[in-house]
Design a protein around this motif. Structure first.
Motif, mmCIF file in Angstrom:
data_model
loop_
_atom_site.group_PDB
_atom_site.id
_atom_site.type_symbol
_atom_site.label_atom_id
_atom_site.label_comp_id
_atom_site.label_asym_id
_atom_site.label_seq_id
_atom_site.Cartn_x
_atom_site.Cartn_y
_atom_site.Cartn_z
ATOM 1 N N PHE A 146 -0.801 -6.263 -29.913
ATOM 2 C CA PHE A 146 -0.868 -7.605 -29.327
ATOM 3 C C PHE A 146 -1.429 -7.559 -27.899
ATOM 4 C CE2 PHE A 146 0.914 -11.168 -26.938
ATOM 5 C CZ PHE A 146 0.394 -12.203 -27.687
ATOM 6 N N VAL A 147 -0.899 -6.674 -27.068
ATOM 7 C CA VAL A 147 -1.373 -6.622 -25.677
ATOM 8 C C VAL A 147 -2.867 -6.296 -25.612
ATOM 9 C CG1 VAL A 147 -1.278 -5.291 -23.551
ATOM 10 C CG2 VAL A 147 0.812 -6.073 -24.581
ATOM 11 N N MET A 150 -4.960 -9.153 -26.606
ATOM 12 C CA MET A 150 -5.042 -10.193 -25.574
ATOM 13 C C MET A 150 -5.977 -9.790 -24.435
ATOM 14 S SD MET A 150 -3.491 -12.720 -26.677
ATOM 15 C CE MET A 150 -3.894 -13.683 -25.248
ATOM 16 N N ILE A 151 -5.877 -8.533 -23.968
ATOM 17 C CA ILE A 151 -6.725 -8.204 -22.819
ATOM 18 C C ILE A 151 -8.197 -8.137 -23.215
ATOM 19 C CG2 ILE A 151 -4.931 -7.006 -21.487
ATOM 20 C CD1 ILE A 151 -6.326 -4.408 -22.275
ATOM 21 N N LEU B 21 -4.541 -17.462 -25.012
ATOM 22 C CA LEU B 21 -4.931 -17.030 -23.664
ATOM 23 C C LEU B 21 -4.158 -17.791 -22.595
ATOM 24 C CD1 LEU B 21 -8.768 -16.477 -24.067
ATOM 25 C CD2 LEU B 21 -7.075 -14.780 -23.404
ATOM 26 N N TRP B 24 -0.802 -16.235 -22.534
ATOM 27 C CA TRP B 24 -0.939 -14.902 -21.957
ATOM 28 C C TRP B 24 -1.067 -14.973 -20.442
ATOM 29 C CZ3 TRP B 24 -0.198 -9.975 -22.514
ATOM 30 C CH2 TRP B 24 -0.929 -9.055 -21.766
#
Lengths: 277, 290
Positions: A146-147, A150-151, B21, B24
């Motif tokens: 997941f991380v 996202m990045i 996003l 996030w």
């Protein structure tokens, strides 16, 4: 008209550039050599290493035996491919819509997405760490997938967008006029033009995720540690370990080195967000 | 021509990405900001009282903050200097006619694909180790005293390693830009009797300016967050001589468990990165209009 160059000058350039290239590449070459030497040979002076005759693959089996290397390799594969696939799944519709149905705000949305990439990871490390701890997904593959998704999502969307934008809209309209259904339009007209762009986006993203070393080091301890974290465990030396470190390193970078060489062009486009093509 | 129906569909297609996003960005950012005003240490459980700007005060007045800022500047500035100048020269060289250009290019690009922990450890052990490393052997061979890189020039050593990783990136982008240069322009300048130097200054450099700016901005974003190379080589030491801002925040939050202090540092890191980001965004935004 191509400029004529004398053979001697071309030879000189080749020699000079070749030497420089070899110097830059040397560390990679060196660990490949060391990885096939015994630990005792690996710490000798460079020339002695080169001319010592014993070649052995024992370091490779030692690495496998000592630290459950396949598990970490599998973690890297799952995390890199998982985050890429998930990212594509979310990015393709978004990039598609922005490229083919642009609205007034599309540009702002794109710029805003990019701005999330500018967030320094260390600025959000603590909340993510605490949330993960509370959810019980510290040191889990799903958490890292997941991380990393996202990045890299902004890069994926941007890259896809620059590829999709190059597909001429007229082709779609022409197909529609010829009576193609939406399904036919997608399968026969769009897909062939869009797939190369999607493939290179995926490739670049796999490389970035494979080498990511902030989140993977901070959010894993043992179970979900990918190769970046596994290699870091060699930072506290124990006895003779150069050959083993070399073997582990070669196995960790070889797959991505090969992929990377195929993706030079996409790398420029992807990492400059289309600013340099 | 987009109909209303297709607009609605488009919004639907974009929304998952936007929602993710947005979450996030806002959730961690909000929490970091919130924590930065609390006395919040994971070792001392209990209430986490609001303490205003105290974390910021202690973080900013800590001598290691000043050291970390200087190290961050030196690290980013040093690597930029080496990679931009080196990358321009490499790109000019690789643009010349030669045999086996593809192979040479592949060798030059390789370091970019080596994961940070590997390059850190390989340079530290196989090259910079004063006893068993190649540099040590070379120094002995030349009759010199081997240099103990990480205790005598720790920050320079890290700058060197990171530059090795990023030189390919600069080279590749500048080479791509160079290859899009109009050859006729160069030939015209050459026929007018312009020397190589004046051709470089008046034709190539202006053409490269944009690519160089992009290289600087993008690298800065990544270089501000250098972490793994420091973790596996020096652990920020000796003392704080290789602690950059990212590493300092890591130390206070994950090693000292001081969530409040780490968050205050995080907010400062975000502000710094944003200053760079604004310039980068302008550059890219311009390109979008073109």
């Amino acid at each position: 008209m191509a400029r004529s160059v004398t053979t001697s000058r071309k030879t000189m350039t080749t020699l000079f550039a070749g030497t420089l290239g070899l110097l830059i590449f040397f560390p990679v070459l060196w660990i490949v050599i060391l990885s096939f030497k015994s630990e005792g040979d690996a710490i000798k002076a460079p020339l002695e290493v080169l001319f010592s005759t014993g070649w052995t693959a024992e370091s490779y089996s030692a690495v496998q035996a000592r630290s459950d290397y396949p598990k970490h390799f599998l973690n890297s594969v799952v995390i890199a491919f998982g985050s890429t696939l998930l990212g594509l799944l979310i990015a393709i519709p978004a990039a598609w819509a922005m490229a083919f149905v642009p609205a007034k705000r599309t540009k702002h949305v794109l710029m805003w997405m990019l701005s999330t990439k500018m967030l320094p990871p260390v600025g959000v490390l603590i909340p993510i760490y605490l949330i993960y701890r509370d959810l019980g997904i510290l040191d889990s593959r799903i958490g890292l997938v997941f991380v990393l998704m996202m990045i890299n999502l902004p890069i994926i969307i941007w890259m896809l967008f620059t590829y999709f934008r190059e597909i001429p809209g007229e082709v779609l309209e022409a197909a529609r006029m010829d009576g193609a259904s939406l399904r036919e339009e997608i399968i026969h007209v769009l897909a062939p033009m869009a797939i190369p762009g999607m493939a290179s986006t995926a490739l670049l993203n796999i490389i970035l995720a494979w080498n990511e070393a902030f989140w993977t080091l901070n959010l894993t301890s043992a179970k979900a540690a990918p190769l970046t974290a596994f290699i870091a465990s060699y930072s506290s030396p124990e006895g003779l370990f150069y050959a083993k470190l070399s073997a582990a390193s070669v196995m960790a970078i070889a797959p991505i080195l090969v992929l990377g060489w195929f993706s030079q062009k996409q790398l420029v486009r992807g990492l400059t967000f289309g600013a340099v093509k | 021509m987009a109909t209303n129906a297709s607009r609605a569909a488009a919004r639907l297609m974009i929304s998952p990405a936007v929602v993710l996003l947005l979450g996030w960005m806002l959730v961690p950012l909000g929490l970091t900001l919130y924590f930065s005003f609390l006395r919040y240490n994971l070792i001392t459980p209990g209430a986490n009282p609001f303490i205003g700007w105290e974390n910021y005060y202690w973080f900013l007045t800590d001598p290691s903050f000043k050291a970390a800022m200087i190290n961050t500047l030196l690290l980013v500035g040093g690597v930029l200097l080496i990679t931009v100048i080196g990358g321009t020269m490499m790109a000019l060289l690789l643009d010349q006619p030669m045999w086996g250009q593809g192979v040479i290019r592949i060798m030059v690009i390789a370091p970019f694909f080596v994961m940070p922990t590997v390059s850190g450890l390989v340079w530290k052990n196989m090259f910079m180790n004063p006893v068993n490393g190649i540099f040590g052997h070379l120094a002995l061979g030349l009759g010199m005293e081997p240099l103990s890189f990480f205790s005598e020039i720790p920050l320079l050593s890290i700058i060197f390693i990171v530059s090795w990783q990023w030189l390919p990136f600069a080279t590749l982008i500048l080479l791509t830009a160079l290859q899009s240069l109009d050859q006729e322009q160069l030939e015209a300048a050459e026929m007018d009797g312009a020397t190589w130097v004046s051709r470089f200054i008046h034709v190539m450099l202006p053409h490269l300016a944009r690519a160089i700016t992009v290289v600087i901005l993008i690298q800065t974003i990544f270089l501000l967050s250098i972490f793994a190379e420091i973790l596996v080589t020096t652990n920020g030491g000796p003392g704080t001589s290789t602690t950059n801002l990212t590493y300092l925040i890591y130390v206070s939050s994950l090693l000292q468990f001081d969530v409040g202090m780490g968050s205050a540092g995080g907010v400062i890191a975000i502000i710094l990165a944003n200053i760079v980001a604004i310039f980068l965004m302008r550059m890219i935004g311009k390109n979008l209009d073109a």
